[in-house]
Design an enzyme around this catalytic site. Structure first.
Site, PDB file in Angstrom:
ATOM      1  N   GLU A 274       9.456  -4.862   0.790  1.00 16.39           N
ATOM      2  CA  GLU A 274       9.386  -3.595   0.732  1.00 16.39           C
ATOM      3  C   GLU A 274       8.172  -3.200   1.002  1.00 16.39           C
ATOM      4  OE1 GLU A 274      11.620  -1.227  -0.018  1.00 16.39           O
ATOM      5  OE2 GLU A 274      13.037  -2.546  -0.925  1.00 16.39           O
TER       6      GLU A 274
ATOM      7  N   CYS B 131       4.686   5.061  -0.155  1.00 15.70           N
ATOM      8  CA  CYS B 131       5.317   4.568   1.017  1.00 15.70           C
ATOM      9  C   CYS B 131       6.126   5.621   1.470  1.00 15.70           C
ATOM     10  CB  CYS B 131       5.807   3.209   0.612  1.00 15.70           C
ATOM     11  SG  CYS B 131       7.207   3.267  -0.654  1.00 15.70           S
TER      12      CYS B 131
ATOM     13  N   GLY C 173       4.430  -4.063  -0.759  1.00 21.03           N
ATOM     14  CA  GLY C 173       3.124  -3.906  -0.566  1.00 21.03           C
ATOM     15  C   GLY C 173       2.900  -3.534   1.097  1.00 21.03           C
TER      16      GLY C 173
ATOM     17  N   PRO D  27       0.817  -8.537 -10.534  1.00 20.67           N
ATOM     18  CA  PRO D  27       0.369  -7.166 -10.284  1.00 20.67           C
ATOM     19  C   PRO D  27      -0.780  -6.922  -9.129  1.00 20.67           C
ATOM     20  CG  PRO D  27      -0.338  -7.612 -12.350  1.00 20.67           C
ATOM     21  CD  PRO D  27       0.447  -8.727 -11.813  1.00 20.67           C
ATOM     22  N   ALA D  28      -0.971  -5.775  -8.621  1.00 19.06           N
ATOM     23  CA  ALA D  28      -1.931  -5.403  -7.843  1.00 19.06           C
ATOM     24  C   ALA D  28      -3.514  -5.561  -8.668  1.00 19.06           C
ATOM     25  CB  ALA D  28      -1.969  -4.169  -7.269  1.00 19.06           C
TER      26      ALA D  28
ATOM     27  N   ARG E 252       3.384  14.174  -3.618  1.00 18.39           N
ATOM     28  CA  ARG E 252       3.487  13.310  -4.686  1.00 18.39           C
ATOM     29  C   ARG E 252       2.881  11.991  -4.994  1.00 18.39           C
ATOM     30  NH1 ARG E 252       8.100   9.386  -6.854  1.00 18.39           N
ATOM     31  NH2 ARG E 252       8.240   9.146  -4.735  1.00 18.39           N
TER      32      ARG E 252
ATOM     33  N   TRP F 212      -0.587  -1.298  -5.900  1.00 18.60           N
ATOM     34  CA  TRP F 212      -1.355  -0.319  -7.038  1.00 18.60           C
ATOM     35  C   TRP F 212      -0.640   1.164  -7.066  1.00 18.60           C
ATOM     36  CZ3 TRP F 212      -2.988   3.758  -4.238  1.00 18.60           C
ATOM     37  CH2 TRP F 212      -3.353   3.766  -3.196  1.00 18.60           C
TER      38      TRP F 212
HETATM   39  P1  NAP Z   1      -1.291  -4.798  -0.407  1.00 22.57           P
HETATM   40  O1  NAP Z   1      -2.578  -4.774  -0.124  1.00 22.57           O
HETATM   41  O2  NAP Z   1      -0.368  -5.422   0.425  1.00 22.57           O
HETATM   42  O3  NAP Z   1      -0.904  -5.538  -1.782  1.00 22.57           O
HETATM   43  C1  NAP Z   1       0.015  -5.375  -2.379  1.00 22.57           C
HETATM   44  C2  NAP Z   1       0.200  -6.888  -3.289  1.00 22.57           C
HETATM   45  O4  NAP Z   1      -0.096  -7.867  -2.798  1.00 22.57           O
HETATM   46  C3  NAP Z   1      -0.848  -6.766  -4.328  1.00 22.57           C
HETATM   47  O5  NAP Z   1      -0.447  -7.266  -5.478  1.00 22.57           O
HETATM   48  C4  NAP Z   1      -1.996  -7.696  -3.734  1.00 22.57           C
HETATM   49  O6  NAP Z   1      -2.840  -8.333  -4.597  1.00 22.57           O
HETATM   50  C5  NAP Z   1      -1.125  -8.675  -2.991  1.00 22.57           C
HETATM   51  N1  NAP Z   1      -1.606  -9.670  -2.062  1.00 22.57           N
HETATM   52  C6  NAP Z   1      -2.608  -9.045  -1.131  1.00 22.57           C
HETATM   53  N2  NAP Z   1      -2.922 -10.126  -0.237  1.00 22.57           N
HETATM   54  C7  NAP Z   1      -1.963 -11.213  -0.695  1.00 22.57           C
HETATM   55  C8  NAP Z   1      -1.914 -12.465  -0.038  1.00 22.57           C
HETATM   56  N3  NAP Z   1      -2.660 -13.073   0.801  1.00 22.57           N
HETATM   57  N4  NAP Z   1      -0.943 -13.338  -0.665  1.00 22.57           N
HETATM   58  C9  NAP Z   1      -0.163 -12.835  -1.684  1.00 22.57           C
HETATM   59  N5  NAP Z   1      -0.280 -11.592  -1.921  1.00 22.57           N
HETATM   60  C10 NAP Z   1      -1.415 -10.674  -1.645  1.00 22.57           C
HETATM   61  O7  NAP Z   1      -0.777  -3.337  -0.541  1.00 22.57           O
HETATM   62  P2  NAP Z   1      -1.388  -2.078  -1.519  1.00 22.57           P
HETATM   63  O8  NAP Z   1      -2.558  -1.663  -0.772  1.00 22.57           O
HETATM   64  O9  NAP Z   1      -1.675  -2.734  -3.009  1.00 22.57           O
HETATM   65  O10 NAP Z   1      -0.189  -1.097  -1.643  1.00 22.57           O
HETATM   66  C11 NAP Z   1       0.097  -0.183  -0.589  1.00 22.57           C
HETATM   67  C12 NAP Z   1       1.138  -0.572   0.409  1.00 22.57           C
HETATM   68  O11 NAP Z   1       2.279  -0.880  -0.174  1.00 22.57           O
HETATM   69  C13 NAP Z   1       1.298   0.352   1.405  1.00 22.57           C
HETATM   70  O12 NAP Z   1       1.496   0.054   2.593  1.00 22.57           O
HETATM   71  C14 NAP Z   1       2.751   0.992   0.981  1.00 22.57           C
HETATM   72  O13 NAP Z   1       3.358   1.770   1.862  1.00 22.57           O
HETATM   73  C15 NAP Z   1       3.403  -0.151   0.521  1.00 22.57           C
HETATM   74  N6  NAP Z   1       4.360   0.285  -0.533  1.00 22.57           N
HETATM   75  C16 NAP Z   1       5.651  -0.029  -0.047  1.00 22.57           C
HETATM   76  C17 NAP Z   1       6.780   0.365  -0.883  1.00 22.57           C
HETATM   77  C18 NAP Z   1       8.174   0.244  -0.334  1.00 22.57           C
HETATM   78  O14 NAP Z   1       8.756   0.300  -1.342  1.00 22.57           O
HETATM   79  N7  NAP Z   1       8.609   0.040   0.773  1.00 22.57           N
HETATM   80  C19 NAP Z   1       6.517   1.047  -2.140  1.00 22.57           C
HETATM   81  C20 NAP Z   1       5.254   1.210  -2.566  1.00 22.57           C
HETATM   82  C21 NAP Z   1       4.088   0.642  -1.683  1.00 22.57           C
HETATM   83  P3  NAP Z   1      -4.456  -7.895  -4.782  1.00 22.57           P
HETATM   84  O15 NAP Z   1      -4.354  -6.506  -5.370  1.00 22.57           O
HETATM   85  O16 NAP Z   1      -4.840  -8.882  -5.841  1.00 22.57           O
HETATM   86  O17 NAP Z   1      -5.076  -7.999  -3.487  1.00 22.57           O
END
Ligand code: NAP
Length: 472
Positions: free
Chosen positions: A246, A280, A224, A171-172, A274, A146
């Site tokens: 990622e 991340c 994520g 998407p999230a 930012r 998200w």
């Molecule tokens: P998240 O909870 O891991 O969710 C990411 C995506 O995975 C969402 O679309 C989520 O769907 C989905 N998801 C959750 N549980 C799942 C499952 N069991 N099976 C398949 N998909 C599943 O992360 P977030 O809170 O949205 O984002 C924050 C994280 O992303 C932070 O840790 C950040 O560092 C990381 N991030 C990394 C980068 C990079 O390039 N390294 C860039 C941006 C963000 P739902 O929303 O439907 O739960």
């Protein structure tokens, strides 16, 4: 505003709906369709049917679709930024910055689409030839978070289109509207039916697990958290699905004793604030040389206190809401725990009353072993630690399972370069607080991920290498 699912070139209702919330006032912005088994099967079948034909479409044609998408996105940047700000909460300047960053992935990969180079060599024996070619992997599942709902989607769609892969985008659940708007742009740019499909699963875990066990799916590109990424790697192992991950970060920001303090504070404001700290790449552990510590902290706290918090889309706001009250409460809880252990508050650290997921820009001074340094704080909170020697700073910076990005400030380039070489991270900024660039390889080491997005590497996450041996 698009609210339906997109499957096989059609906008369709799903079997349920999901409310999208504006986190700045907790109001419902829209109800989007959600997908169940029937829609997931239709999306996978459509992507599979379109796969062979799409792989054969001339790279120039694929590139031109991306170029058109870039142009539409830039022309509609203001509307898209407003939408991002509404569903994600971020301040409008951050949202505008994201739209331009996101659009650049389309432009970059429109140019990369026609540069899929192979290799033709004589084998050492002299009587054979080695031909190396790169082919599209096939149906790819793209899962996005998200925090950058536009940028994380285009960083995957761009290279997948350039490579000739078909896609299913998930998407999230907090920010589906931006993804729907991007799919709409791709449709208007001329992407054929079936190439890009969008689902919003009612139950994400079982839906994605089923897809990862379906032989039609060939590739997973996930952005994520590390915890979900690890779970998906386990799931993907059964069918040995290619994975690009990622994941989370816990970036150190190191200010050596010869740094230009003014520049370092400016860089830290970018690296930390930012996107309201929900990145991340966000600086999460700020290590400052003790000899300049007091001056640095005073200037940094002044800059943080000058942030204007409020409804992201309103004029003059520089710090919007977090994505949800739940996420804001997580941030507040981490700060309260640090305070109870004796953290010194230099600014912020008070949860505001009233509606919305707001949390102020916060500067804490903590000891080097404080628990807040061990995790990714996804918000406007900056814990500062003082250090005595470069060696100590490097050791502290590397004391984490994450390895996405690091920052170092010093006026001595040799010293900074030595530091950069010693740091365990996929990316290092020397005297720079913002590194993200579609033309550069983005990605982490350790538990921050596998693979790279953007740059010359990004397209290879959607290509597989084939060696053809020829006897002559
Ligand atoms: P998240 O909870 O891991 O969710 C990411 C995506 O995975 C969402 O679309 C989520 O769907 C989905 N998801 C959750 N549980 C799942 C499952 N069991 N099976 C398949 N998909 C599943 O992360 P977030 O809170 O949205 O984002 C924050 C994280 O992303 C932070 O840790 C950040 O560092 C990381 N991030 C990394 C980068 C990079 O390039 N390294 C860039 C941006 C963000 P739902 O929303 O439907 O739960």
């Amino acid at each position: 505003m698009r609210t339906q699912l997109y499957i096989d070139g059609q906008w369709v209702d799903g079997s349920g709906t999901l409310d999208v919330i504006d986190p700045s006032d907790d109001s419902v912005i829209a109800a989007v369709s959600t997908s169940g088994e029937k829609e997931h099967e239709a999306a996978l079948a459509a992507a599979d049917r379109a796969s062979a034909g799409w792989a054969k479409v001339a790279p120039r044609v694929r590139g031109e679709i991306l170029r058109k998408a870039f142009e539409i996105m830039v022309a509609e940047a203001d509307q898209l930024a407003e939408l991002i700000s509404r569903e994600n909460g971020k301040a409008l300047p951050d949202a505008k910055g994201e739209v331009m960053y996101a659009a650049e992935f389309f432009r970059w990969f429109s140019e990369e689409a026609v540069r899929n180079a192979g290799d033709f060599r004589m084998a050492p024996s002299g009587d054979k030839r080695i031909l190396v070619t790169h082919q599209p992997i096939g149906v790819s599942l793209l899962i996005t978070p998200w925090n950058f709902p536009a940028g994380m989607a285009t960083r995957k769609i761009g290279p997948a289109v350039a490579a000739g892969c078909t896609m299913i985008l998930k998407p999230a659940s907090e920010t589906p509207l931006t993804a729907l708007a991007i799919v709409d742009i791709m449709e208007r740019a001329g992407l054929p039916a079936g190439v890009l499909n969008l689902i919003i699963p009612q139950e994400v875990g079982p839906a994605i697990s089923t897809m990862l066990h379906d032989p039609r799916l060939k590739n997973l590109s996930f952005t994520g958290s590390t915890v979900v990424g690890k779970h998906l790697l386990h799931e993907a192992a059964d069918n040995v699905i290619r994975c690009s991950m990622e994941l989370g970060g816990n970036a150190p920001f190191v200010v050596l004793d010869d740094a230009n303090i003014e520049e370092a504070v400016k860089g830290l404001m970018l690296a930390k604030m930012r996107n309201g700290g929900a990145a991340c790449t966000a600086a999460n552990r700020i290590y400052v040389a003790r000899s300049i510590g007091d001056k640095f902290i005073a200037e940094f706290a002044k800059a943080m206190a000058a942030m204007t918090m409020g409804v992201g889309r309103n004029a003059g706001i520089t710090l919007g809401a977090s994505v949800s009250v739940k996420e804001r409460n997580k941030i507040a809880e981490l700060v309260e725990q640090a305070k109870s252990r004796g953290a010194k508050v230099h600014t912020g650290a008070i949860t505001p009353d009233g509606p919305g997921a707001f949390y102020p820009a916060t500067v804490l001074q903590v000891p080097k072993d404080d628990a807040i340094l061990a995790q990714e704080v996804f918000g406007p909170v900056a814990p500062v630690v003082l250090f005595d020697t470069d060696e100590e700073a490097l050791k502290l910076a590397n004391e984490t399972e994450y390895g996405l990005i690091s920052y170092v400030y010093s006026e001595d380039l040799k010293r900074a370069l030595r530091f950069a070489e010693g740091i365990e991270a996929g990316m290092v900024g020397i005297n720079r607080g913002m590194l993200s660039d579609p033309a550069a390889p983005f990605g982490g080491v350790k538990q921050s991920g596998l693979g790279r997005e953007g740059g010359f590497d990004g397209i290879h996450e959607f290509l597989q290498t084939k060696y053809i041996g020829v006897e002559i």
